[in-house]
Each structure stands twice: as C-alpha cells, then as structure tokens.
Design an enzyme around this catalytic site. Structure first.
Site: not given
Ligand code: AMP
Length: 405
Positions: A47, A208, A361, A384
C-alpha cells in the site's frame, strides 16, 4: 496474462496533473493502513509503494508534500500500537529522502513545521484515527486539516468508500483532486464492469454471501460466467435444497441467493459451484480431513476448501476468458490443509490469457502467497472500496472531488 488499457483514462474527475502544485502545500490522503507484526515491523508495504507515483510526482513538481493516513482501529485516541512512525521510516527508505513526522495532526506545532518546509519536502502526520473527528466526519476537524494545505489530493482508494473527515470533509474547504492510484483503481474496476472484453468471468468466494451479493446483482447482465467458491457457495447449494452439513450458511440469504442464481441462468450466464470439497469437523490446522462430493458432506462436518474436481472445472471455465475478476478465497486458505483450492485457482487466474483483476483484502494475500502476484494484471489495494465499485456504486471519496468540465 495480458495488460489492458484500463487505469489510465479519464474518469470524470480532475487529477493532480490538472492543477498547479509547484511551491504549494499539498495534502495527500494516502492509505498506509499496512499490516504490522508484534514488533511493529511492516509485513507488507504494497500500500505504501502503490502511493509512490503520486508522492514522487508531487516531490518532482516542487510541492510541499503533507501526507496523512489512517491505520487500524485506535478508537479515536492516541495508541502507540497504531502509530504511523514505522510507516514514516519505511517511506523514507522507499523515497530515499528524509520524511518528517509529526505526532500532531493539526494545530500550531504542525503548522510551524509546514511553514519551514521547502519545495519537495515531505511530512507525514500521525494516524488520523487518533482523533474521533476523523471517523465522525467532524466539520471542525476537517477544517483544521484543510487549513494545513492549499490543495487536497485523494490517493487513498482503500478508504474512498468511507464518509470520513479526511475523505469527504476536507474537499469542502480546499480544491480536491485525485491521485494516480485512485485514478488507476477506478479505471480498472469501473472499466471492467462497464466495458469488459468478453468472455467475462467473475470468481467470487470468501466467507459470506451477504458481502458479495450486491456484486452478483450488478453483474447479472454483464458477465458470461460466474464461479462461486469459498464459504459463500454453501448458501447457494443449500438454497437449491441440498444438505451441507455444518458448512457456513447464511439462512437469511437463502431466498435471495436462489433468486440471483435463477436470474443469472435466465440471462444465459454459466453459473459454477464446487462439485467436491475438503471437509473437517473443526477449523484447525491438525483437523482430520476428507475429500467428498458436495452431496456427501457428512453431518457435523464443514466444507472448508474446494476439491480437485472443482479446481479442474473452474480452471476449464476460465480457459477462454478474456476478462477475469476475482474476489474472495476458495477456502480457509490461511490454514495449509484448506489452502490448495485457493492457490490452484490463483495459478489458473495467473495463467489465463486475460485481463485479470483481483479484489483487495484476503484475495491479494492469497495471490501473493501463491507466488503469482506479478502475473496478475491488476491487484486492487481496497477491499470494501473495490466491492462497492463492482456493485456499481459511486464512492463518496470520489464524488467529493472536482469534476472535469
Ligand atoms: P471475505 O472477507 O468474505 O472475502 O472472506 C474471507 C474469509 O473467508 C477467509 O478468511 C477465509 O478463511 C474464509 N473462508 C473461505 N472459504 C470458507 C469456507 N468454506 N468456510 C468458512 N470460511 C471460509
């Protein structure tokens, strides 16, 4: 693996290249939220490196560069565990020049430091989340930060989906433009959804269904193939009326999962689910494992990885793709016993003669552990934020920037 032209184009917002920054105080919001080990050593500096093009450009143009980021979840007060001091040291090495560090985020001390900066100097201020005003998007906090600079640049793609003071607040006070990383991320992720080279295959996995269902909904009329693995596959399988033992299932998502599967099929999208899986009774490194078909998951056992037949099926489905997006691992890849499916798919994606885009992620970690990061066209730095773009939503941090007329 082929490289595409995405990521360079015009995305409707002004960028750092469009404004005069020479000699000016430029506040660059970066995403330096990097993982640290127990000795405060940075374990992955991707990053930081991803923001270097913007930082180097600002230095070369003779701006006074003020950098700011969040890290971790320090709950609105200073916490040595989440200090950006180690990041300042790493940045200093990467830039090969001095990086000033201020423990204050605003106020007289930091203003005095900035007052003494010369063109090309770099200052990093402390973790923005040490002040509660960052996450609550406090107007006064945003104004204090804005008063440090004349121009604001957002290069923090990983935080661009947040309504935080340093993302949406500062642009209310000073001219706000995009950095190169932000432009590149949006270029790839929006470009792939709006104008994919076909066949276009989406691979979704992870824990999920609820986190990824919006992406599937948005892709219904855009993709040619959808591959679903990981824990989320078992909600789909259960929704089709099968027993899945103790595998992860979101009961409240059963109806929606089945509805989306039907819509995809109605739209002639090929929909792939695992045909075999590795099961265990517990999610532990030493757990006994079995390889079973998905109709045979025993009671009390959980499916924790896809099996070799699924890997073959998915790899064949990928073979003719021209565009691939991948978000979410195929199993609990953090444990060796359940990592093979994810790593095999990482290799299959890397080998595809396609524009390949991996969501941030966990998936970027999986690709890096599989040793194939360099063979992926684009790896997003935002989890996200990348999902929101794939859902077709505008990010607040991008909406806040100046439009290109
Ligand atoms: P997500 O953040 O939704 O992409 O989920 C990533 C997490 O999903 C990883 O930490 C994996 O360990 C987990 N995961 C993947 N497959 C499974 C599975 N079959 N059962 C439970 N967890 C899983």
């Amino acid at each position: 693996m082929a490289r595409g032209a995405f990521g360079q184009g015009d995305f409707g917002k002004l960028t750092i290249e469009d404004v005069e920054i020479k000699g000016k105080r430029v506040f660059i919001r970066v995403d330096f939220n990097v993982p640290l080990d127990e000795n405060m050593m940075i374990t992955d500096d991707r990053r930081i490196r991803s923001a270097l093009p913007t930082i180097n450009y600002a230095i070369d143009e003779g701006a006074k560069v003020i950098l700011a980021s969040h890290m971790g979840r320090p709950k609105g007060k200073p916490d040595a565990k989440w200090s950006l001091a180690p990041v300042a040291r790493r940045l200093q090495r990467l830039l090969n020049k001095e990086v000033l560090f201020s423990q204050e985020m605003h106020g007289k001390g930091v203003k005095d430091t900035i007052g003494k900066m010369r063109p090309g100097d770099v200052l990093l201020i402390e973790n923005l989340r040490f002040d509660p005003g960052e996450e609550s998007n406090d107007e006064k906090f945003a104004q204090e930060l804005a008063s440090l600079a004349e121009i604001y640049v957002n290069d923090a793609f990983g935080a661009a989906h947040r309504d935080h003071a340093s993302i949406v607040g500062i642009p209310r006070f000073i001219p706000a433009v995009a950095g190169f990383l932000l432009r590149k991320e949006v270029g790839y992720l929006q470009g792939v959804v709006s104008n994919p080279v076909r066949p276009f295959t989406a691979i979704l996995g992870g824990a999920k269904v609820s986190g990824k269902i919006g992406v599937l909904e948005n892709l219904i009329d855009k993709v040619d193939k959808v591959i679903v693995g990981g824990g989320m596959a078992f909600t789909f399988i259960k929704a089709m009326g099968y027993e899945v033992g103790d595998s992860l299932v979101e009961n409240e998502m059963l109806e929606l999962a089945e509805k989306i599967r039907q819509s995809l099929i109605k739209n002639n999208v090929r929909f792939y689910l695992p045909v075999d899986c590795v099961v265990a009774q517990s999610v532990e490194p030493q757990a006994e494992t079995k390889l079973v078909t998905w109709q045979e998951i025993p009671r009390g056992w959980k499916a924790l990885d896809i099996g070799p037949a699924s890997v073959k099926l998915f790899s064949e489905a990928l073979a003719n793709a021209k565009t691939v997006i991948w978000n979410g691992p195929m199993g609990v890849f953090e444990l060796d016993a359940f990592s093979r499916g994810t790593f095999s798919i990482a290799h299959a994606v890397a080998d595809a003669y396609a524009l390949t885009i991996v969501g941030g992620g966990d998936t970027d970690l999986a690709v890096s552990r599989a040793g194939v990061s360099d063979s992926i066209s684009f790896i997003s730095t935002g989890g996200g934020a990348s999902l929101q773009l794939l859902e077709g939503k505008e990010l607040p941090g991008i909406a806040a920037l100046k439009d290109r007329k």
